[in-house]
Design an enzyme around this catalytic site. Structure first.
Site, PDB file in Angstrom:
ATOM      1  N   SER A 118      -8.745 -66.538  43.552  1.00 42.39           N
ATOM      2  CA  SER A 118     -10.352 -67.071  44.444  1.00 42.39           C
ATOM      3  C   SER A 118     -10.319 -66.244  45.983  1.00 42.39           C
ATOM      4  O   SER A 118      -8.696 -66.203  46.572  1.00 42.39           O
ATOM      5  CB  SER A 118     -10.189 -68.612  44.911  1.00 42.39           C
ATOM      6  OG  SER A 118     -11.494 -68.045  46.042  1.00 42.39           O
ATOM      7  N   HIS A 158     -11.292 -66.447  49.073  1.00 42.65           N
ATOM      8  CA  HIS A 158     -11.162 -67.319  50.214  1.00 42.65           C
ATOM      9  C   HIS A 158     -10.098 -67.867  50.181  1.00 42.65           C
ATOM     10  O   HIS A 158      -9.640 -69.168  51.375  1.00 42.65           O
ATOM     11  CB  HIS A 158     -12.111 -68.612  50.106  1.00 42.65           C
ATOM     12  CG  HIS A 158     -12.529 -69.914  49.468  1.00 42.65           C
ATOM     13  ND1 HIS A 158     -11.787 -70.869  49.807  1.00 42.65           N
ATOM     14  CD2 HIS A 158     -12.898 -69.717  48.065  1.00 42.65           C
ATOM     15  CE1 HIS A 158     -11.885 -71.784  48.689  1.00 42.65           C
ATOM     16  NE2 HIS A 158     -12.683 -71.583  47.721  1.00 42.65           N
ATOM     17  N   CYS A 208     -11.730 -81.749  46.590  1.00 41.72           N
ATOM     18  CA  CYS A 208     -12.659 -82.592  45.131  1.00 41.72           C
ATOM     19  C   CYS A 208     -12.067 -84.187  45.302  1.00 41.72           C
ATOM     20  O   CYS A 208     -13.290 -84.561  45.515  1.00 41.72           O
ATOM     21  CB  CYS A 208     -12.218 -81.315  43.846  1.00 41.72           C
ATOM     22  SG  CYS A 208     -12.232 -80.303  44.694  1.00 41.72           S
ATOM     23  N   GLN A 231      -3.659 -71.112  44.477  1.00 42.15           N
ATOM     24  CA  GLN A 231      -3.135 -71.160  45.112  1.00 42.15           C
ATOM     25  C   GLN A 231      -1.982 -70.213  45.656  1.00 42.15           C
ATOM     26  O   GLN A 231      -1.376 -70.476  46.560  1.00 42.15           O
ATOM     27  CB  GLN A 231      -2.337 -72.830  44.923  1.00 42.15           C
ATOM     28  CG  GLN A 231      -3.379 -73.904  45.439  1.00 42.15           C
ATOM     29  CD  GLN A 231      -4.069 -73.858  46.762  1.00 42.15           C
ATOM     30  OE1 GLN A 231      -3.597 -73.479  47.785  1.00 42.15           O
ATOM     31  NE2 GLN A 231      -5.336 -74.323  47.009  1.00 42.15           N
ATOM     32  N   THR A 267     -25.585 -58.237  39.421  1.00 45.74           N
ATOM     33  CA  THR A 267     -25.199 -57.221  40.587  1.00 45.74           C
ATOM     34  C   THR A 267     -23.981 -57.544  41.155  1.00 45.74           C
ATOM     35  O   THR A 267     -23.911 -59.087  42.073  1.00 45.74           O
ATOM     36  CB  THR A 267     -26.736 -57.376  42.023  1.00 45.74           C
ATOM     37  OG1 THR A 267     -28.036 -56.870  40.473  1.00 45.74           O
ATOM     38  CG2 THR A 267     -26.190 -56.201  42.772  1.00 45.74           C
ATOM     39  N   THR A 316     -13.672 -71.201  40.891  1.00 46.47           N
ATOM     40  CA  THR A 316     -14.078 -72.030  39.609  1.00 46.47           C
ATOM     41  C   THR A 316     -14.802 -71.283  37.980  1.00 46.47           C
ATOM     42  O   THR A 316     -14.956 -71.597  37.535  1.00 46.47           O
ATOM     43  CB  THR A 316     -14.596 -73.007  40.176  1.00 46.47           C
ATOM     44  OG1 THR A 316     -14.266 -73.434  41.334  1.00 46.47           O
ATOM     45  CG2 THR A 316     -16.201 -74.056  39.424  1.00 46.47           C
ATOM     46  N   ASN A 320      -2.871 -77.333  42.790  1.00 44.86           N
ATOM     47  CA  ASN A 320      -3.649 -77.081  44.560  1.00 44.86           C
ATOM     48  C   ASN A 320      -3.099 -78.702  45.322  1.00 44.86           C
ATOM     49  O   ASN A 320      -3.569 -78.791  46.579  1.00 44.86           O
ATOM     50  CB  ASN A 320      -4.782 -76.943  44.412  1.00 44.86           C
ATOM     51  CG  ASN A 320      -5.296 -78.094  43.459  1.00 44.86           C
ATOM     52  OD1 ASN A 320      -4.739 -77.852  42.445  1.00 44.86           O
ATOM     53  ND2 ASN A 320      -6.612 -78.968  44.071  1.00 44.86           N
TER      54      ASN A 320
END
Ligand SMILES: *Cc1c(COP(=O)(O)O)cnc(C)c1O
Length: 385
Positions: free
Chosen positions: A202, A204, A327, A182, A242, A75, A154
């Protein structure tokens, strides 16, 4: 038994044990102590973890480590790519091209840009969800600065012809941003061969931790974008803050595993998908959404005639799956993606996305097919159309 059925790998994936171990090792060791920006020994230990992750992420997509900027996920990477590139290039033009079926991370970034005076063309894919490169070519204008297309959608799993779209963009001079959340780890991704200038991924979605991802920026064509955050000079100033050392260790190992396992994962998942698809489509009145062959190995999206969407989801609540995208799930609205494909609302709202992954089994598939078949039959018997 069905309570443990997980068929939602497109929403998120389990963390690979090797990833979890790498993260735990960093947290427990000296790399977990130092700030990667610090020059003393502890900072250097942390910095090594970060740079190793950068090398691994770059390798997954055929990039150089210096072209990778770490973010909190796809995102943020999509926001930084779309908003950052548009703002940085606003003197060159204010027109952006994307599609009607993009992830909200891209669509809402485009909406935000419209409020700043940019103009966005939202192209419709064909009724199988594919965006032809010719359509992009026809939409490009002298003031088009950016094109944004997801490699794999997705909701539908359709694969867009990004290399052909990339060539169109190169000829024109517009940048191409690809959301690869994806596709990374599920399809070969090569930023050079596919003419990709910006790419989001991403952790995850590929067996890494939630909350970390990366943006690739082509060193020749897109060295800089306007940062969204302001702070220290981390990540060349493009993404100050950081760096989350343990998260990046996880992302790095996930990327390395994804590359190593691509050749074995894909055929295994594809075999499961084929059986799942065949089983679901055997039920009368069930229709596949999205292109039949131009599709990633992991997603099957179907619409069911003559049943009510909410009852269908309720009947299958022991299976972790999604109605379209995670979503859109909360709103209960028919998926805008399926509407775009021309599915009537009553059909679009009775749609399910099953998605498979590395830890899926044929037993999961058979149990899902059985539960689906029984639930549809039961609902139809209760309320015959
Ligand atoms: C999951 C997903 C995202 C968002 O990724 P996060 O890391 O969860 O922010 C963006 N685009 C696509 C296509 C996705 O599937």
């Amino acid at each position: 038994m069905t309570a443990t059925l997980y068929m939602d790998y497109a929403a998120s994936t389990p963390v690979d044990p090797a990833v979890a171990k790498a993260m735990a090792d960093v947290l427990a060791g000296e790399a977990g102590t130092g700030n990667p920006a610090a020059t003393h020994w502890a900072g250097q230990a942390a910095g090594q973890v970060v740079e190793q992750a950068r090398v691994r992420v770059a390798a997954l997509i055929g990039a150089s480590p210096g072209e990778i900027v770490f973010t909190s996920g796809a995102t943020e990477a999509d926001n930084l790519a779309v908003i950052g590139a548009a703002r940085f290039r606003r003197q060159l033009g204010r027109h952006i091209v994307t599609t009607l079926i993009e992830h909200p991370a891209v669509l809402e970034s485009c909406r935000a840009l419209e409020a700043e005076g940019f103009e966005v063309s939202y192209l419709p894919p064909d009724n199988q969800g594919i965006l032809a490169a010719e359509l992009v070519a026809a939409a490009l204008r002298p003031d088009t600065i950016l094109v944004s297309v997801a490699h794999v959608n997705n909701e539908l799993g359709v694969v867009q012809p990004v290399a052909a779209i990339g060539e169109v963009c190169r000829r024109h001079g517009a940048l191409l941003h690809v959301d690869a959340a994806q596709s990374a780890g599920r399809l070969p991704v090569d930023v050079r061969a596919q003419c990709i200038d910006l790419l989001a991924l991403s952790a995850h979605k590929m067996y890494g931790p939630k909350g970390v991802g990366a943006l690739f920026l082509d060193r020749e064509r897109c060295r800089r974008v306007e940062p969204l955050f302001h702070g220290g000079g981390q990540e060349r100033g493009l993404r100050p803050g950081t760096l989350p050392t343990h998260q990046l260790a996880g992302l790095g190992v996930a990327a390395e595993l994804a590359l190593q396992r691509l050749d074995s994962d894909v055929p295994a998942i594809l075999a499961l998908r084929e059986r799942l698809e065949q089983g679901l489509l055997q039920v009368p009145g069930v229709q596949l959404n999205g292109h039949v062959t131009q599709r990633s190995c992991h997603i099957v999206n179907v619409s069911v005639d003559g049943v009510e969407g909410e009852s269908l989801r309720c009947g299958l609540r022991d299976i972790a799956l999604s109605s379209g995208s995670a979503c859109a799930a909360e709103s209960g609205e028919p998926s805008p993606v399926l509407r775009t494909l021309g599915r009537p609302d009553h059909v679009a709202q009775a749609s399910l996305r099953f998605s498979l992954g590395r830890t899926s089994t044929m037993a999961d598939v058979e149990a899902s097919v059985a539960a689906f078949t029984a639930t549809v039959a039961r609902l139809r018997a209760l309320a015959p159309a």
